[in-house]
Design a protein around this motif. Structure first.
Motif, PDB file in Angstrom:
ATOM      1  N   TYR A 139       0.502  -1.482  -0.050  1.00  0.00           N
ATOM      2  CA  TYR A 139      -0.380  -0.211   0.070  1.00  0.00           C
ATOM      3  C   TYR A 139       0.996   1.316   0.102  1.00  0.00           C
ATOM      4  N   LYS A 147      -9.179   1.121  -0.304  1.00  0.00           N
ATOM      5  CA  LYS A 147     -10.330   0.083   0.325  1.00  0.00           C
ATOM      6  C   LYS A 147     -10.066  -0.405   1.002  1.00  0.00           C
ATOM      7  N   ASP A 148      -8.797  -1.778   0.162  1.00  0.00           N
ATOM      8  CA  ASP A 148      -8.598  -3.014   0.801  1.00  0.00           C
ATOM      9  C   ASP A 148      -7.677  -2.831   2.046  1.00  0.00           C
ATOM     10  N   VAL A 181      -7.266  -0.542   4.820  1.00  0.00           N
ATOM     11  CA  VAL A 181      -8.772  -0.756   5.307  1.00  0.00           C
ATOM     12  C   VAL A 181      -8.699  -1.646   6.194  1.00  0.00           C
ATOM     13  N   LYS A 182      -9.125  -2.646   5.675  1.00  0.00           N
ATOM     14  CA  LYS A 182     -10.065  -3.978   5.291  1.00  0.00           C
ATOM     15  C   LYS A 182      -8.761  -4.590   6.172  1.00  0.00           C
ATOM     16  N   MET A 183      -7.686  -4.719   5.671  1.00  0.00           N
ATOM     17  CA  MET A 183      -5.921  -5.249   5.965  1.00  0.00           C
ATOM     18  C   MET A 183      -5.731  -4.240   7.552  1.00  0.00           C
ATOM     19  N   ASN A 184      -6.276  -3.685   7.245  1.00  0.00           N
ATOM     20  CA  ASN A 184      -5.951  -2.891   8.859  1.00  0.00           C
ATOM     21  C   ASN A 184      -4.567  -2.449   9.215  1.00  0.00           C
ATOM     22  N   SER A 233      -0.441 -11.804   2.718  1.00  0.00           N
ATOM     23  CA  SER A 233      -1.411 -11.560   3.164  1.00  0.00           C
ATOM     24  C   SER A 233      -1.276 -11.199   5.034  1.00  0.00           C
TER      25      SER A 233
END
Length: 79
Positions: free
Chosen positions: A6, A40-41, A43-46, A57
Protein backbone atom coordinates in the motif's frame (compact mmCIF):
# COMPACT_ATOMS: atom_id res chain seq x y z
CA UNK A 1 4.69 -15.88 -2.29
CA UNK A 2 2.08 -13.13 -2.49
CA UNK A 3 3.53 -9.62 -2.18
CA UNK A 4 1.19 -6.69 -1.70
CA UNK A 5 1.98 -3.06 -0.98
CA UNK A 6 0.00 0.00 0.00
CA UNK A 7 1.64 3.20 -1.21
CA UNK A 8 0.52 6.64 -2.25
CA UNK A 9 1.92 8.57 -5.21
CA UNK A 10 2.68 11.73 -3.24
CA UNK A 11 4.57 10.08 -0.36
CA UNK A 12 8.39 10.44 -0.43
CA UNK A 13 8.81 7.38 1.83
CA UNK A 14 6.64 5.35 -0.55
CA UNK A 15 8.81 6.29 -3.53
CA UNK A 16 11.97 5.10 -1.76
CA UNK A 17 10.21 1.99 -0.47
CA UNK A 18 8.91 1.04 -3.93
CA UNK A 19 12.35 1.46 -5.51
CA UNK A 20 14.02 -0.59 -2.76
CA UNK A 21 11.42 -3.36 -2.99
CA UNK A 22 11.87 -3.71 -6.74
CA UNK A 23 15.65 -3.87 -6.25
CA UNK A 24 15.35 -6.48 -3.49
CA UNK A 25 13.11 -8.68 -5.62
CA UNK A 26 15.51 -8.34 -8.54
CA UNK A 27 18.58 -9.17 -6.43
CA UNK A 28 16.86 -12.29 -5.09
CA UNK A 29 15.87 -13.30 -8.64
CA UNK A 30 12.23 -13.59 -7.62
CA UNK A 31 9.56 -13.69 -10.28
CA UNK A 32 6.90 -12.59 -7.83
CA UNK A 33 4.77 -9.70 -8.92
CA UNK A 34 4.02 -6.82 -6.60
CA UNK A 35 0.30 -6.20 -6.18
CA UNK A 36 -0.51 -2.64 -5.24
CA UNK A 37 -3.64 -2.46 -3.09
CA UNK A 38 -5.96 0.52 -2.83
CA UNK A 39 -7.08 2.40 0.28
CA UNK A 40 -10.28 0.36 0.64
CA UNK A 41 -8.37 -2.93 0.73
CA UNK A 42 -5.70 -1.46 3.00
CA UNK A 43 -8.35 -0.45 5.54
CA UNK A 44 -9.84 -3.96 5.45
CA UNK A 45 -6.38 -5.37 6.19
CA UNK A 46 -5.88 -2.96 9.14
CA UNK A 47 -3.10 -1.03 7.41
CA UNK A 48 -2.83 2.30 9.23
CA UNK A 49 0.08 4.01 7.46
CA UNK A 50 2.06 3.90 4.27
CA UNK A 51 4.15 2.48 2.85
CA UNK A 52 3.00 -0.96 3.94
CA UNK A 53 4.33 -4.36 2.95
CA UNK A 54 2.05 -7.39 3.14
CA UNK A 55 3.50 -10.82 2.42
CA UNK A 56 1.18 -13.82 2.19
CA UNK A 57 -1.65 -11.74 3.73
CA UNK A 58 0.43 -10.77 6.79
CA UNK A 59 1.50 -7.17 7.41
CA UNK A 60 5.29 -7.12 7.63
CA UNK A 61 5.93 -3.37 7.85
CA UNK A 62 4.08 -0.07 7.92
CA UNK A 63 5.14 3.55 7.80
CA UNK A 64 8.82 3.10 7.09
CA UNK A 65 11.07 3.00 4.05
CA UNK A 66 12.94 -0.25 4.52
CA UNK A 67 16.39 -0.67 3.01
CA UNK A 68 17.06 -3.16 0.23
CA UNK A 69 18.81 -5.43 2.75
CA UNK A 70 15.90 -5.29 5.22
CA UNK A 71 13.46 -6.10 2.42
CA UNK A 72 15.61 -8.98 1.15
CA UNK A 73 15.65 -10.49 4.67
CA UNK A 74 11.86 -10.21 4.95
CA UNK A 75 11.38 -11.79 1.54
CA UNK A 76 13.82 -14.63 2.28
CA UNK A 77 12.14 -15.30 5.62
CA UNK A 78 8.81 -15.75 3.83
CA UNK A 79 9.92 -17.92 0.91
Amino acid sequence: MKIQVYMTDDCPKCTIFGKNLKEAISELNLDDKIERIDLKDAVKMNVTSCPALIINSEIKSMGTSLSVEELKKMLKDNM
